[in-house]
Design a protein around this motif. Structure first.
Motif, PDB file in Angstrom:
ATOM      1  N   GLU A 261      -2.167  -4.085   3.206  1.00 15.56           N
ATOM      2  CA  GLU A 261      -3.432  -3.393   3.440  1.00 15.56           C
ATOM      3  C   GLU A 261      -3.184  -1.950   3.883  1.00 15.56           C
TER       4      GLU A 261
ATOM      5  N   ARG B  17      -4.336   1.397   1.794  1.00 17.47           N
ATOM      6  CA  ARG B  17      -5.147   2.443   2.431  1.00 17.47           C
ATOM      7  C   ARG B  17      -4.442   3.799   2.338  1.00 17.47           C
TER       8      ARG B  17
ATOM      9  N   TYR C  88     -10.607  -0.161  -4.387  1.00 16.73           N
ATOM     10  CA  TYR C  88     -10.240  -0.272  -2.973  1.00 16.73           C
ATOM     11  C   TYR C  88     -11.434   0.038  -2.072  1.00 16.73           C
ATOM     12  N   TYR C  89     -12.248   0.986  -2.465  1.00 12.79           N
ATOM     13  CA  TYR C  89     -13.433   1.345  -1.691  1.00 12.79           C
ATOM     14  C   TYR C  89     -14.341   0.126  -1.526  1.00 12.79           C
TER      15      TYR C  89
ATOM     16  N   ALA D 188     -12.716  -2.528   0.752  1.00 13.37           N
ATOM     17  CA  ALA D 188     -12.745  -2.130   2.164  1.00 13.37           C
ATOM     18  C   ALA D 188     -14.155  -2.271   2.737  1.00 13.37           C
TER      19      ALA D 188
END
Length: 101
Positions: free
Chosen positions: A36, A40, A94-95, A98
């Motif tokens: 993770e 990020r 990924y956005y 998250a």
């Protein structure tokens, strides 16, 4: 006496098996946290790269239009926000992961 030894041995084996299972779970959790963090980090590297490219495109567009800086009104603030911002501005897989998690 032999029965007590078997009970102790059985308890030892169960305790050992539990400790090994705990160790596996902690190792998996550590690996997942590292993945993770890496995801990020790559997201923000990509965001900074987009900001840099946006500023470079601005310079090229101003040069191509022989000094007309109208495009810079929008692209410079966006590029600087992408370069120096701590918020997630680029929308990709990924956005959504998250925001969901």
């Amino acid at each position: 006496m032999a029965a007590e030894a078997l009970i102790v041995e059985d308890a030892y084996q169960k305790g050992y098996a539990d400790a090994m299972e705990d160790m596996r779970k902690k190792k998996e959790q550590r690996r997942q946290r590292e993945q993770e963090k890496k995801a990020r980090r790559w997201y923000f590297i990509k965001q900074k790269a987009y900001g840099f490219v946006m500023l470079a495109v601005t310079v090229l567009a101003v040069w191509a239009t022989e000094g007309d800086i109208t495009i810079a009104v929008i692209t410079v603030p966006l590029g600087l926000m992408c370069l120096f911002g701590k918020k997630m501005l680029i929308v990709d897989n990924y956005y959504f992961e998250a925001k969901k998690g």
